[in-house]
Design an enzyme around this catalytic site. Structure first.
Site, PDB file in Angstrom:
ATOM      1  N   MET A  89       0.796  -1.216  -0.055  1.00 54.05           N
ATOM      2  CA  MET A  89       0.102  -0.004   0.148  1.00 54.05           C
ATOM      3  C   MET A  89       1.029   1.013   0.083  1.00 54.05           C
ATOM      4  O   MET A  89       1.662   1.565   0.943  1.00 54.05           O
ATOM      5  CB  MET A  89      -1.059   0.018   1.220  1.00 54.05           C
ATOM      6  CG  MET A  89      -1.891  -0.968   1.274  1.00 54.05           C
ATOM      7  SD  MET A  89      -2.931  -1.108   2.463  1.00 54.05           S
ATOM      8  CE  MET A  89      -2.085  -1.767   3.778  1.00 54.05           C
ATOM      9  N   ALA A  90       0.695   2.058  -0.900  1.00 51.78           N
ATOM     10  CA  ALA A  90       1.661   3.318  -1.233  1.00 51.78           C
ATOM     11  C   ALA A  90       1.389   4.144  -0.016  1.00 51.78           C
ATOM     12  O   ALA A  90       0.031   4.518   0.204  1.00 51.78           O
ATOM     13  CB  ALA A  90       1.342   3.794  -2.518  1.00 51.78           C
ATOM     14  N   CYS A 130      -2.032  -1.200  -9.728  1.00 54.87           N
ATOM     15  CA  CYS A 130      -2.711  -0.073  -8.883  1.00 54.87           C
ATOM     16  C   CYS A 130      -3.533   0.705  -9.785  1.00 54.87           C
ATOM     17  O   CYS A 130      -3.290   1.140 -10.981  1.00 54.87           O
ATOM     18  CB  CYS A 130      -1.043   0.847  -8.751  1.00 54.87           C
ATOM     19  SG  CYS A 130      -1.274   2.220  -7.983  1.00 54.87           S
ATOM     20  N   GLY A 146      -8.287  -8.445  -1.875  1.00 59.87           N
ATOM     21  CA  GLY A 146      -9.644  -7.078  -2.036  1.00 59.87           C
ATOM     22  C   GLY A 146     -10.611  -7.521  -0.905  1.00 59.87           C
ATOM     23  O   GLY A 146     -11.206  -8.796  -0.816  1.00 59.87           O
TER      24      GLY A 146
END
Length: 332
Positions: free
Chosen positions: A23-24, A109, A211
């Site tokens: 996760m950025a 992404c 997800g």
């Protein structure tokens, strides 16, 4: 292979099949340390942009992200993203040289700043180009290369199985599929049943379903619907770094984590907070830490959320952390 069988990548036998998603701006070293205290089968770093890594003068943010990418006893995969084969190959060599034991390629992404540069999920619109990048990365390093993708670009382009098949032939050693298209971003519900098209491919490598996996019930449902051998937890770990170990225990019987409560919860939040300040420096650390304090407060029903986020000094924030989380309800 079936759920419960060990996943082996190169010389690594991964732990329980509950993995931390990249996760950025979130799965940095301090957050991975927080997760590692409880346990995870695999952790994936936040995305590293190849264009930033290979430039002669990397940005400050890129340098911080690259710092200690692979620290720790738990397996860590470094995720890379980009559009140019040469830059992707060079970035893979750089992170492998830093100690990365797995290199993961980002083709999932959905962020506009990533897809606008024809990277991330945009590569699912051009599988020939995507395979050129995969070939370049696989050929550049000796460590296992894995791939993370979505179901496709949109409802008219559901090609995860096609990409997975070609990636398998190119030497990719593990596949992760997020059960949404790029067009969905993070809206609606992940459709794990559509991941089964990848699961049904003959000779494929291990498959990870991603997800909306937030607890043991959703993990079981994702595994049953997708046919995958592992699950990946992203947003479900925000504010609850013990969540992966808790899910793994419920699914596999692995050791149960000691979920912190009361003073122990305050200690855990404070430790993560101070780690962020040490890693980023006080000024940037104060800004980065605010989102994590908000997630901890939301996930654990702690009071004083707004006051913690507005604290303008480490001392003030730590005092509020102690006050808020020592009296918070039992964490889950």
């Amino acid at each position: 292979m079936q759920f419960g069988e060990p996943i082996i990548l190169g010389d690594m036998r991964l732990g329980p099949p509950v993995f931390l998603a990249p996760m950025a701006g979130i799965t940095d070293l301090p957050f991975r340390r927080a997760v590692a205290r409880y346990g995870a089968g695999l952790m994936v770093s936040e995305m590293v942009a190849s264009t930033e890594m290979v430039t002669p003068r990397p940005s400050t943010r890129a340098a911080v992200r690259a710092k200690a990418l692979t620290e720790g006893a738990l397996p860590v995969s470094v995720q890379i993203a980009g559009r140019e084969a040469g830059a992707m190959a060079e970035t893979a060599r750089i992170v492998a040289g830093m100690g990365a034991r797995i290199v993961d390629i980002n083709m999932g992404c959905p962020a506009k700043k990533v897809t606008g540069g024809l990277s991330g999920a945009a590569l699912m619109r051009d599988l020939d180009h995507a395979l050129g990048l995969i070939d370049a990365v696989v050929g550049a390093v000796s460590v296992p290369v894995t791939l993370k993708m979505r179901l496709g670009w949109d409802e008219d382009c559901l090609n995860a199985a096609d990409l997975a098949r070609r990636a398998t032939d190119a030497g990719v050693r593990m596949l992760t599929v997020h059960g949404r298209t790029r067009a969905q971003f993070y809206k609606g519900q992940a459709d794990w049943t559509r991941i089964r098209a990848v699961a049904n491919l003959p000779g494929r490598p291990p498959l990870v379903a991603n997800g909306d996996v937030v607890d043991a019930a959703s993990a079981r449902a994702a595994l049953a619907a997708s046919g995958a051998e592992a699950v990946m937890v992203g947003r479900g770990a925000q504010g609850a770094p013990w969540r992966l170990a808790r899910i793994a225990h419920d699914l596999t019987g692995s050791p149960a984590p000691q979920v912190p409560q009361g003073d122990a919860l305050a200690d855990a939040v404070a430790e993560h907070y101070e780690d962020m300040l040490d890693f980023y420096g006080t000024d940037l650390g104060l800004r980065v830490a605010r989102k994590h304090l908000g997630w901890y407060a939301d996930a654990n029903g702690a009071p004083l959320r707004d006051q913690m986020l507005r604290a303008d000094s480490p001392a003030a924030a730590l005092a509020l952390i102690r006050q808020a989380f020592s009296d918070a309800p039992v964490a889950a």
